[in-house]
Design an enzyme around this catalytic site. Structure first.
Site, PDB file in Angstrom:
ATOM      1  N   TYR A 104       0.695  -1.143  -0.116  1.00  0.00           N
ATOM      2  CA  TYR A 104      -0.216  -0.096  -0.079  1.00  0.00           C
ATOM      3  C   TYR A 104       0.784   1.260  -0.253  1.00  0.00           C
ATOM      4  O   TYR A 104       0.614   2.219  -0.834  1.00  0.00           O
ATOM      5  CB  TYR A 104      -0.976  -0.002   1.046  1.00  0.00           C
ATOM      6  CG  TYR A 104      -1.557   1.433   1.657  1.00  0.00           C
ATOM      7  CD1 TYR A 104      -2.814   1.260   0.614  1.00  0.00           C
ATOM      8  CD2 TYR A 104      -1.211   2.044   2.384  1.00  0.00           C
ATOM      9  CE1 TYR A 104      -3.462   2.791   0.978  1.00  0.00           C
ATOM     10  CE2 TYR A 104      -1.952   3.481   2.741  1.00  0.00           C
ATOM     11  CZ  TYR A 104      -3.045   3.624   2.080  1.00  0.00           C
ATOM     12  OH  TYR A 104      -3.762   4.901   2.415  1.00  0.00           O
TER      13      TYR A 104
ATOM     14  N   LYS B  46       1.414   4.791  -2.693  1.00  0.00           N
ATOM     15  CA  LYS B  46       1.535   6.259  -1.992  1.00  0.00           C
ATOM     16  C   LYS B  46       2.830   6.872  -2.660  1.00  0.00           C
ATOM     17  O   LYS B  46       2.711   8.151  -2.840  1.00  0.00           O
ATOM     18  CB  LYS B  46       1.091   6.087  -0.959  1.00  0.00           C
ATOM     19  CG  LYS B  46      -0.284   5.879  -0.282  1.00  0.00           C
ATOM     20  CD  LYS B  46      -1.481   6.608  -1.008  1.00  0.00           C
ATOM     21  CE  LYS B  46      -3.033   5.911  -0.806  1.00  0.00           C
ATOM     22  NZ  LYS B  46      -3.782   6.829  -1.340  1.00  0.00           N
TER      23      LYS B  46
END
Length: 240
Positions: A163, A167
């Protein structure tokens, strides 16, 4: 009245951001992959006396859906003043990159990175018609390379590595797009709400959504056009 499109706005951080920006006098389009959920969210706000909102169907992983959303906006508004790329998924944990399933990584990038990029590309035509357009990408501290290398890094961050890498890519998109659009007076910034309690983390976050959206709303209200290509959290700028 400024016009705002927020993706993933039917719940969590997106919905609370929509609530607060609408209360401040902006007209907010609540982007939702499922239009039923989006309409329910819009009806919820209207029931609370917030009339300047509307639901719009947009799946950021589906280019046809994005184009249809843009066509719908074209029929209703002359320009888009603010795009908030909020839609995202967290993937299952743990997700250390040494062992994480490649399908999980691809799925995360499809929504969190490619989704934001293609939504921005399609919506740029409307943003360019605004006198003072802005793009806000919702990021995370776990995407900060500097913070990942810091001694203050939280021990569980490795569980969010896949994840976090999406980002990091989103932050790179922020910087490069900000440089590209600087001469067009379109500002582009990243912001993190922090570890906010939403279904993205099974409501384990220690911040409420009201607290989490503070830096997002502050950035949305920013009038200094020189501030672009930056990364913010509640309390100020943070390192890439």
């Amino acid at each position: 009245m400024r016009t705002v499109l927020i993706t993933g706005a039917n719940k969590g951080v997106g919905l609370e951001t929509a609530r607060q920006l609408a209360q401040l006098g902006n007209f907010v389009y609540l982007g939702s992959r499922d239009i039923v959920n989006g309409q329910q969210a819009a009806d919820q706000l209207k029931a609370a006396g917030i009339a300047n909102v509307a639901a719009i169907q947009i799946d950021v992983t589906d280019i046809d859906s994005i184009r249809k959303a843009k066509a719908e906006l074209d029929s209703q508004i002359d320009s888009l003043d603010l795009l908030i790329n909020n839609a995202g998924i967290s993937g299952g944990q743990p997700q250390q990159l040494s062992t994480c399933n490649m399908e999980t990584i691809r799925s995360l990038f499809e929504t969190n990175y490619f989704g934001a990029v293609q939504t921005t590309q399609v919506m740029l035509a409307l943003l360019r018609k605004s006198a003072a357009a802005a793009i806000i990408n919702i990021s995370s501290e776990v995407g900060s390379l500097s913070m990942n290398m810091s001694a203050d890094r939280r021990p569980n961050w490795s569980e969010f590595s896949a994840y976090g890498s999406t980002k990091t890519a989103l932050n790179a998109f922020t910087v490069m797009l900000a440089n590209e659009l600087r001469e067009e007076n379109i500002v582009v910034n990243s912001v993190t709400p922090g570890y906010t309690a939403t279904d993205l983390n099974q409501f384990k976050g220690f911040k409420s959504v009201e607290e989490g959206v503070k830096p997002i709303v502050a950035l949305a209200l920013l009038t200094d056009r020189a501030i672009t290509g930056k990364f913010f959290k509640d309390g100020g700028e943070i390192p890439w």
